[in-house]
Design a protein around this motif. Sequence first.
Motif, short mmCIF file in Angstrom:
data_model
loop_
_atom_site.label_atom_id
_atom_site.label_comp_id
_atom_site.label_asym_id
_atom_site.label_seq_id
_atom_site.Cartn_x
_atom_site.Cartn_y
_atom_site.Cartn_z
N ALA A 39 0.76 -1.18 0.12
CA ALA A 39 0.03 0.09 0.09
C ALA A 39 0.73 1.17 -0.01
CB ALA A 39 -0.99 0.13 1.21
N LEU A 40 1.99 1.14 0.45
CA LEU A 40 2.91 2.19 0.52
C LEU A 40 4.43 2.02 0.30
CD1 LEU A 40 2.43 5.44 3.12
CD2 LEU A 40 4.67 4.55 2.23
N THR A 79 -7.60 -0.28 9.11
CA THR A 79 -6.45 -0.11 9.33
C THR A 79 -5.78 1.08 8.33
OG1 THR A 79 -4.18 -1.22 9.53
CG2 THR A 79 -5.39 -1.37 7.65
N SER A 80 -4.56 1.41 8.64
CA SER A 80 -4.05 2.82 8.04
C SER A 80 -2.63 2.78 7.96
CB SER A 80 -4.53 4.05 8.51
OG SER A 80 -4.41 4.41 9.94
N VAL A 81 -1.90 3.40 7.09
CA VAL A 81 -0.46 3.40 6.94
C VAL A 81 -0.12 5.09 6.52
CG1 VAL A 81 -0.08 1.30 6.30
CG2 VAL A 81 -0.25 2.90 4.62
N ALA A 82 0.99 5.47 7.01
CA ALA A 82 1.64 6.62 6.59
C ALA A 82 2.89 6.94 6.34
CB ALA A 82 1.07 7.98 7.55
N ALA A 83 3.63 8.12 5.65
CA ALA A 83 4.81 8.39 5.61
C ALA A 83 4.98 9.74 5.99
CB ALA A 83 5.39 7.98 4.22
N LEU A 84 5.81 10.06 6.85
CA LEU A 84 5.89 11.25 7.43
C LEU A 84 7.11 11.67 7.20
CD1 LEU A 84 4.69 14.19 8.59
CD2 LEU A 84 5.24 13.10 10.84
N ALA A 85 7.41 13.07 6.35
CA ALA A 85 8.86 13.47 6.14
C ALA A 85 9.25 14.08 7.31
CB ALA A 85 8.93 14.54 5.06
N ASN A 86 10.65 13.80 7.62
CA ASN A 86 11.47 14.67 8.64
C ASN A 86 12.71 14.96 8.18
OD1 ASN A 86 13.39 12.42 8.76
ND2 ASN A 86 11.87 11.34 10.06
N ASP A 87 13.63 15.51 8.93
CA ASP A 87 15.01 16.16 8.37
C ASP A 87 15.86 15.00 7.83
OD1 ASP A 87 14.02 18.51 9.41
OD2 ASP A 87 15.09 18.33 11.35
N ALA A 88 15.78 13.93 8.13
CA ALA A 88 16.57 12.77 7.74
C ALA A 88 15.96 11.65 6.50
CB ALA A 88 16.86 11.94 8.84
N GLY A 89 14.58 12.10 6.35
CA GLY A 89 13.76 11.27 5.22
C GLY A 89 12.76 11.01 5.75
N PHE A 90 12.01 9.85 5.07
CA PHE A 90 10.57 9.63 5.33
C PHE A 90 10.55 8.56 6.67
CE2 PHE A 90 9.66 11.02 1.13
CZ PHE A 90 8.39 11.70 1.41
N ALA A 91 9.75 8.84 7.64
CA ALA A 91 9.35 7.71 8.58
C ALA A 91 8.11 7.17 8.16
CB ALA A 91 9.33 8.41 10.03
N LEU A 92 7.92 5.98 8.70
CA LEU A 92 6.66 5.16 8.17
C LEU A 92 6.01 4.88 9.41
CD1 LEU A 92 8.09 2.77 5.68
CD2 LEU A 92 7.11 5.05 5.23
N ALA A 122 7.19 9.48 -1.38
CA ALA A 122 6.50 8.64 -0.85
C ALA A 122 5.05 8.36 -1.59
CB ALA A 122 6.31 8.86 0.58
N ILE A 123 4.90 7.10 -1.79
CA ILE A 123 3.74 6.97 -2.97
C ILE A 123 2.70 5.81 -2.08
CG2 ILE A 123 2.94 5.68 -5.08
CD1 ILE A 123 5.79 6.49 -5.84
N ALA A 124 1.44 6.25 -2.03
CA ALA A 124 0.31 5.40 -1.21
C ALA A 124 -0.75 5.02 -2.18
CB ALA A 124 -0.16 5.96 -0.21
N THR A 125 -1.10 3.62 -2.28
CA THR A 125 -2.16 3.51 -3.21
C THR A 125 -3.07 2.54 -2.56
OG1 THR A 125 -1.71 1.50 -4.45
CG2 THR A 125 -0.67 3.40 -5.09
N ASN A 126 -4.31 2.09 -3.18
CA ASN A 126 -5.02 1.01 -2.59
C ASN A 126 -5.19 -0.35 -3.39
OD1 ASN A 126 -6.40 2.05 -5.21
ND2 ASN A 126 -8.32 1.04 -4.48
N GLY A 127 -4.03 -0.64 -3.85
CA GLY A 127 -3.83 -1.84 -4.58
C GLY A 127 -2.57 -2.12 -5.11
N SER A 128 -2.59 -3.12 -6.14
CA SER A 128 -1.16 -3.56 -6.66
C SER A 128 -0.49 -2.49 -7.87
CB SER A 128 -1.34 -5.01 -7.30
OG SER A 128 -2.37 -4.64 -8.43
N HIS A 129 -1.23 -1.60 -7.81
CA HIS A 129 -0.35 -0.57 -8.76
C HIS A 129 0.83 0.36 -7.75
CE1 HIS A 129 -4.31 0.98 -6.84
NE2 HIS A 129 -3.99 2.32 -7.02
N THR A 130 0.64 0.14 -6.67
CA THR A 130 1.66 0.74 -5.90
C THR A 130 2.97 0.43 -6.55
OG1 THR A 130 0.56 0.74 -3.92
CG2 THR A 130 2.81 1.05 -3.67
N ASP A 131 3.13 -0.84 -6.78
CA ASP A 131 4.56 -1.29 -7.33
C ASP A 131 4.88 -0.70 -8.53
OD1 ASP A 131 5.11 -2.57 -4.83
OD2 ASP A 131 3.98 -4.59 -5.74
N PRO A 132 4.16 -0.89 -9.63
CA PRO A 132 4.69 -0.16 -10.99
C PRO A 132 4.90 1.14 -10.82
CG PRO A 132 2.15 -1.26 -10.96
CD PRO A 132 2.88 -1.65 -9.69
#
Length: 211
Positions: free
Chosen positions: A62-63, A192-205, A70-80
């Motif tokens: 999903a992410l 359920t849910s997921v997120a990526a949040l930017a910080n000074d070093a990169g993305f945290a998940l 950082a890329i989030a989707t609702n399916g198998s299109h995340t990978d391509p």
Amino acid sequence: MYVGRIVAAGRTRSGYNAVAYRVSSRSFPNRMAVDREGTMVIVPRPGFESDLQQSPYISYNALRLAGDWAIATNGSHTDPITEKVNAGLPVRDAMALTLLAMDYEHDAYDTPRIAAAVPLRGDIGWMAVVRRDGLVVREVPLEDGVARYVATYETNDVRDDQSSAFDAGTAAEAALFTVTGGAFAGFEKPVTSVAALANDAGFALGVHVVE
């Protein structure tokens, strides 16, 4: 209101970009998100693995991160989408090509495929949806304290009025916000849910699982 799966792109009040994905489900609620070496995966909860025999669409990545995106989707299109961005394509083109090729999910509901992406730094994100009746890929502004969202039902377009107040101090809090915060609190049947949040070093998940 039930809107199904949701992607969101936004920025915290302190200026950090975030992308999130929330599973809401009437048919397959027994799922959770897990972090597998930096890829956020939606899987059945223990004891419900047989659900995969009923639908091929309920488990997927999903992410993912792709360079400074950082890329989030609702399916198998995340990978391509991720792989195309890693290969050097602009996010817009990666989303458009992937969604056009994969089309909406040919299930009983003609479920749209949705996607959102934010950069580690920068003021522009991207959101996209492919439905039975069309394909939309749009840039969206990233503004302090605001998240924009697209869902599979009811709000399945990229529109300026689909927005919410937003804030989070951690990636887990960003994932939780899509369940309990702002406009998201009014959307039914969170799982359920997921997120990526930017910080000074990169993305945290981060992950949130509704108990």
